[in-house]
Design an enzyme around this catalytic site. Structure first.
Site, short mmCIF file in Angstrom:
data_model
loop_
_atom_site.label_atom_id
_atom_site.label_comp_id
_atom_site.label_asym_id
_atom_site.label_seq_id
_atom_site.Cartn_x
_atom_site.Cartn_y
_atom_site.Cartn_z
N ASN A 38 0.87 -1.18 0.00
CA ASN A 38 0.00 0.00 0.00
C ASN A 38 0.91 1.23 0.00
O ASN A 38 1.51 1.55 1.02
CB ASN A 38 -0.89 -0.03 1.26
CG ASN A 38 -1.72 1.23 1.42
OD1 ASN A 38 -1.76 2.08 0.53
ND2 ASN A 38 -2.38 1.36 2.57
N LYS B 88 0.17 4.27 -0.23
CA LYS B 88 -0.44 5.45 0.39
C LYS B 88 -0.22 6.67 -0.51
O LYS B 88 -0.25 6.53 -1.73
CB LYS B 88 0.10 5.64 1.81
CG LYS B 88 -0.11 4.36 2.66
CD LYS B 88 0.12 4.53 4.14
CE LYS B 88 -0.13 3.21 4.85
NZ LYS B 88 0.05 3.28 6.29
N HIS C 166 -9.40 1.11 5.31
CA HIS C 166 -8.08 1.29 5.94
C HIS C 166 -8.24 2.21 7.16
O HIS C 166 -9.07 3.13 7.15
CB HIS C 166 -7.10 1.90 4.93
CG HIS C 166 -5.70 1.87 5.44
ND1 HIS C 166 -5.21 2.81 6.32
CD2 HIS C 166 -4.70 0.97 5.24
CE1 HIS C 166 -3.95 2.49 6.62
NE2 HIS C 166 -3.62 1.39 5.98
N GLU D 82 -6.59 4.62 8.15
CA GLU D 82 -6.44 6.06 7.86
C GLU D 82 -7.74 6.63 7.27
O GLU D 82 -8.08 7.78 7.51
CB GLU D 82 -5.24 6.27 6.92
CG GLU D 82 -3.93 6.07 7.69
CD GLU D 82 -2.80 5.47 6.90
OE1 GLU D 82 -2.83 5.51 5.66
OE2 GLU D 82 -1.86 4.94 7.53
N GLU E 178 -4.97 -4.81 10.88
CA GLU E 178 -3.94 -3.78 11.06
C GLU E 178 -4.20 -3.04 12.38
O GLU E 178 -5.02 -2.11 12.41
CB GLU E 178 -3.97 -2.78 9.91
CG GLU E 178 -3.70 -3.39 8.55
CD GLU E 178 -3.17 -2.36 7.55
OE1 GLU E 178 -2.11 -2.60 6.99
OE2 GLU E 178 -3.81 -1.32 7.36
N GLY F 164 2.98 2.38 10.88
CA GLY F 164 3.94 3.47 10.68
C GLY F 164 4.69 3.87 11.94
O GLY F 164 5.35 4.90 11.97
N SER G 243 3.94 -2.06 10.35
CA SER G 243 5.39 -2.14 10.50
C SER G 243 5.98 -3.49 10.12
O SER G 243 6.89 -3.99 10.78
CB SER G 243 5.79 -1.74 11.93
OG SER G 243 5.39 -0.41 12.20
N GLY H 293 5.08 1.45 4.74
CA GLY H 293 6.40 2.09 4.55
C GLY H 293 7.40 1.22 3.80
O GLY H 293 8.10 1.70 2.90
P1 13P Z 1 3.31 0.46 7.77
O1 13P Z 1 3.83 -0.83 7.14
O2 13P Z 1 4.02 1.67 7.31
O3 13P Z 1 3.22 0.34 9.26
O4 13P Z 1 1.80 0.64 7.24
C1 13P Z 1 0.92 -0.41 7.35
C2 13P Z 1 -0.31 -0.07 6.59
O5 13P Z 1 -1.06 0.80 6.97
C3 13P Z 1 -0.55 -0.79 5.34
O6 13P Z 1 -1.84 -0.58 4.86
#
Ligand code: 13P
Length: 251
Positions: free
Chosen positions: A9, A11, A94, A96, A166, A172, A212, A234
């Protein structure tokens, strides 16, 4: 048997030209990889990345979509627009989207049903916040998100749904759930799916972990019986991090 499924992803990272160059690099190293691999660039890069991934084994995903097919919805992107670009998977719910943009279980459910009705696959993201974890509400939260997110989805259509667990506090932050902690929530999720559908449907479902995920923790996470893949944020933005994750070897 569940095939491991690693999704990137991206983002809100990479312009269309940056995304195409990066996807070309990844295609060179991941086409024909043993696990299912999916890349989800931003909307503006979907067309360019779609061209790069044409006739490869790598799936093209979108990070969101509207709950309606068309109409007066300024700034939204429709399932029809995604399909025409070769998108086969859409990430929905998600954290976010839930926490920064106010998406509710009801809205997410409408999106899941629309994606499935149009023949797409959906990755339904669920997971608790730190406050909810500290208040011992993990089971209640993930069960509610599952039940409401999947309301009205038939057992037949469920075969095109992947669940991504998640935990919000792990996204993150560099804090990963331990493999045992994550696996115990994945077990809760699988049991709830068995209640909502059937044991055989639940056993067939891919449940990804996200939060992560890195090359040095992927093997330990994927060794757990209920963890079938990863939704990577990330670490999906760099070839040297994403390729070893997507090509992990079973412990
Ligand atoms: P990270 O791998 O940066 O923690 O993000 C996870 C995520 O939100 C994937 O959708």
């Amino acid at each position: 048997m569940r095939i491991p499924y690693i999704a990137g992803n991206w983002k809100m990272h990479k312009t269309a030209s940056e995304a195409a160059a990066f996807a070309r690099e990844l295609r060179g190293q991941l086409d024909g990889a043993p696990h299912t691999v999916m890349l989800a660039p931003p909307f503006t890069a979907l067309a360019a990345v779609s061209d790069v991934l044409k006739d490869s084994s790598i799936l093209l995903g979108a990070q969101n979509m509207a709950a309606e097919e068309s109409g007066a919805h300024t700034g939204e992107v429709s399932v029809l627009m995604l399909k025409e670009l070769g998108v086969s998977v859409v990430i929905l719910g998600h954290s976010e989207r839930r926490h920064s943009y106010g998406e509710t279980d009801t809205l997410i459910n409408a999106k899941v049903k629309l994606a499935l009705a149009h023949g797409l696959s959906a990755i339904l993201c669920i997971g608790e916040t730190l406050d909810e974890r500290e208040a011992d509400r993990v089971t209640e939260v993930v069960e509610r998100q599952l039940e409401k997110g999947l309301a009205g989805v038939s057992q037949d259509a469920l075969s095109r749904v992947v669940i991504a667990y998640e935990p919000v506090w792990a996204i993150g932050t560099g804090k990963t759930a331990t493999p045992d902690d994550a696996d115990s929530v994945h077990r809760v999720i699988r049991n709830k799916l068995a209640d909502l559908y059937s044991k055989s449907a639940a056993d067939a479902m891919v449940i990804q972990y996200g939060g992560s995920v890195k090359p040095d923790n992927v093997v330990g996470l994927m060794a757990k019986p209920n963890i079938d893949g990863a939704l990577v944020g990330g670490a999906s933005l760099k070839t040297e991090l994403f390729v070893p994750i997507a090509r992990f070897d079973r412990a």
